[in-house]
Write a protein that holds these residues in place. Structure first.
Motif, short mmCIF file in Angstrom:
data_model
loop_
_atom_site.label_atom_id
_atom_site.label_comp_id
_atom_site.label_asym_id
_atom_site.label_seq_id
_atom_site.Cartn_x
_atom_site.Cartn_y
_atom_site.Cartn_z
N VAL A 154 -10.97 2.00 -0.46
CA VAL A 154 -12.21 1.91 0.30
C VAL A 154 -12.09 2.65 1.63
CG1 VAL A 154 -13.88 0.36 1.39
CG2 VAL A 154 -12.79 -0.29 -0.78
N SER A 155 -11.12 2.28 2.42
CA SER A 155 -11.01 2.79 3.78
C SER A 155 -10.42 4.20 3.82
CB SER A 155 -10.14 1.86 4.62
OG SER A 155 -9.93 2.41 5.90
N THR A 156 -10.86 4.96 4.83
CA THR A 156 -10.26 6.28 5.08
C THR A 156 -9.57 6.33 6.43
OG1 THR A 156 -12.36 7.08 6.00
CG2 THR A 156 -11.97 7.46 3.65
N LEU A 204 -6.22 -8.01 -1.77
CA LEU A 204 -7.52 -7.61 -1.22
C LEU A 204 -7.35 -6.57 -0.12
CD1 LEU A 204 -9.30 -11.09 -1.03
CD2 LEU A 204 -9.68 -9.26 -2.71
N GLY A 205 -6.38 -6.80 0.78
CA GLY A 205 -6.14 -5.84 1.85
C GLY A 205 -5.64 -4.51 1.33
N TYR A 257 -6.16 -3.25 -1.66
CA TYR A 257 -7.28 -2.58 -2.36
C TYR A 257 -8.18 -1.88 -1.35
CZ TYR A 257 -11.55 -1.91 -5.05
OH TYR A 257 -12.65 -1.34 -5.64
N TYR A 258 -8.44 -2.54 -0.23
CA TYR A 258 -9.30 -1.94 0.78
C TYR A 258 -8.66 -0.67 1.34
CZ TYR A 258 -12.09 -1.36 5.00
OH TYR A 258 -12.89 -0.84 5.98
N LEU A 259 -7.38 -0.74 1.68
CA LEU A 259 -6.71 0.43 2.26
C LEU A 259 -6.63 1.58 1.27
CD1 LEU A 259 -3.70 -1.11 4.23
CD2 LEU A 259 -5.86 -0.27 5.13
N PHE A 272 -8.73 3.00 8.25
CA PHE A 272 -8.37 1.66 8.67
C PHE A 272 -6.88 1.52 8.95
CE2 PHE A 272 -7.14 -2.74 7.58
CZ PHE A 272 -7.82 -3.38 8.59
N THR A 291 0.83 -1.20 0.00
CA THR A 291 0.00 0.00 0.00
C THR A 291 0.86 1.25 0.00
OG1 THR A 291 -1.79 -1.12 1.18
CG2 THR A 291 -1.76 1.27 1.28
#
Length: 482
Positions: free
Chosen positions: A343-345, A335-336, A338-340, A347, A118
């Motif tokens: 998606v997440s603001t 997947l993790g 992509y979320y960070l 996390f 990330t």
């Protein structure tokens, strides 16, 4: 060994016929994995404890050396046995009991893979934004994330031989580019820092430096030394591991400390986002090289993590081949990440706090592991604190389900020390803060020791001492029943 062939060994003991190289070869993987530009931010963090230039450099250097000395000691066990780290952990915890630390090690490694990939994507996007102002930020982030994930997964799948080669050449490139970078930034360096902390600040600086570096790698130490010949000198294995892991980031730490002394505003920005902040101070012509340095540093660490996480998965008893385990880890990483990224603001802060909790447990695990290894050397092979014949068959016992299922002194030491350690760390995340720090007063929580997360080192000491005492008691009990 053919670097273009996929490694076939999993958690089995590497046959002597496949073991090669010299202890000094260990310098390269550990150097490459710790040359991330976050090393500059680490210097800024240590200065933030109230230390001036000289105290910050001294405490940082001591903390780095001590923490990676622990990694080096674990690496000795890999060279002796040819077995990876978390499989060797079956000795002090038992075949089934070892699944607890193996699971935590797995979560830690996969977590750091996600964080590092990330950061690589975010760093690349920030620099590409200056090189190509018309490029959409989301597009730049997605492109960098894709490249980073593919590189990490591919190298992890090929395995040990490829990692050793890739890390060596990455280190060469990082050293050259980092030297140029430091020359360009030299006018911003200075020594105008005063020490405001007392003796506790020095202790806190050492502890903080240990938590920033080597304590995050102890659960991987034997994974890269297990291909060395069993006759390799233990001192050399430990020394080259320590030098590789501690020396390169020491240079970056010194740079970060001097940057805080010369340009406090830039140093403060670098503490939060080192890659983007430091890129803003560079000329455009060097940005592409800086991009490669920034991304490459993060990827080198992620490559080591994805390889070790695959071995941890196998140590849990998952019946698949090593390279398939890496592919599963790679999917979780994607997947993790992509979320960070998309998606997440918020996390990331919570996730980093979770990794600090894992760090406490891994420090306790390292202490139990090293005490057991010392007992092994003291007098015959050890399996969970019990003397065994000093022959080659004992290491194979670690790989069989018929080995002792649980060894309570190891598990008890791990659990007790982890609870104590968690009671002595703090977190910026409000939800996690309610679960940790329960052994600290308000003064300690807001002081130097609170910032240094002293619980990590306390867990290390408590676990080692408790395991030594419990196994000594077990031995006396065994002798008394004969």
């Amino acid at each position: 060994m053919d670097t273009m062939a996929v490694e076939q060994n999993g958690i089995n003991a590497v046959p002597e016929s496949e073991r090669h190289g010299r202890p000094r070869d260990l310098f390269w993987p550990w150097a490459g994995s710790n040359l991330s530009l976050f090393g500059v931010a680490f210097g800024v963090y240590i200065v933030g404890l109230g230390l001036g230039v000289v105290p910050a450099i001294i405490t940082g250097a001591i903390g780095y050396a001590l923490s990676f000395l622990l990694v080096g000691l674990v690496a000795i066990a890999g060279a002796r046995s040819g077995v990876p780290t978390m499989t060797l952990g079956r000795a002090p915890f038992g075949y089934q009991g070892n699944k607890l630390p193996a699971a935590l090690s797995y979560l830690s490694n996969v977590g750091w893979e996600i964080v590092l990939v990330t950061l690589a994507a975010q760093s690349g996007a920030a620099i590409l934004g200056r090189l190509a102002p018309g490029l959409a930020p989301t597009t730049a982030t997605a492109a960098c994330f894709t490249v980073a994930a593919v590189v990490v997964i591919a190298v992890g799948v090929y395995g040990h031989a490829m990692i050793m080669v890739v890390q060596r050449y990455l280190t060469y490139a990082f050293v050259v580019l980092t030297v140029v970078y430091m020359i360009l930034m030299a006018p911003r360096l200075g020594v105008s820092l005063e020490t405001t902390a007392g003796p506790g600040g020095w202790v806190g600086g050492i502890i903080f430096a240990m938590t920033l570096l080597g304590l995050g790698w102890v659960n991987c130490g034997a994974d890269y030394s297990r291909y060395l010949p069993s006759r390799s000198r233990p001192r050399s294995v430990a020394l080259w591991t320590m030098l590789g892991g501690a020396l390169p980031p020491m240079v970056l730490l010194v740079f970060g400390v001097l940057l805080a002394g010369g340009d406090p505003t830039l140093a403060e920005a670098a503490g939060g986002d080192p890659v983007a902040a430091l890129a803003g101070a560079l000329p455009t012509w060097f940005l592409l090289a800086y991009l490669l340095t920034a991304i490459g540093g993060f990827l080198a660490g992620a490559i080591m993590d994805i390889y070790s996480s695959g071995l941890s998965m196998l140590a849990l008893g998952v019946p698949i081949r090593r390279h398939y385990a890496v592919l599963i880890d790679g999917l979780l990483m994607v997947l993790g990440g992509y979320y960070l990224l998309f998606v997440s603001t918020s996390f990331l802060a919570t996730f980093q706090a979770f990794l600090a909790i894992i760090g406490v447990v891994m420090a306790a695990w390292a202490a139990v592991f090293l005490v057991d290894m010392w007992r092994l050397r003291e007098g015959g092979r050890s399996y969970g604190g019990r003397r065994q014949p000093a022959d080659g068959a004992d290491r194979e016992r670690l790989l069989r389900p018929g080995a002792p299922a649980l060894h309570w002194p190891g598990l008890a030491s791990l659990v007790v020390a982890s609870i104590v350690g968690l009671g002595l760390i703090t977190s910026a995340d409000e939800n996690i803060a309610a679960l940790v720090g329960f052994l600290m007063s308000d003064a300690l929580r807001t002081g130097t020791f609170g910032a240094a997360n002293i619980g990590v080192v306390v867990a290390l000491v408590v676990a080692g001492a408790l395991y030594y005492l419990l196994t000594a008691f077990t031995r006396r009990g065994d002798r008394g029943t004969r």
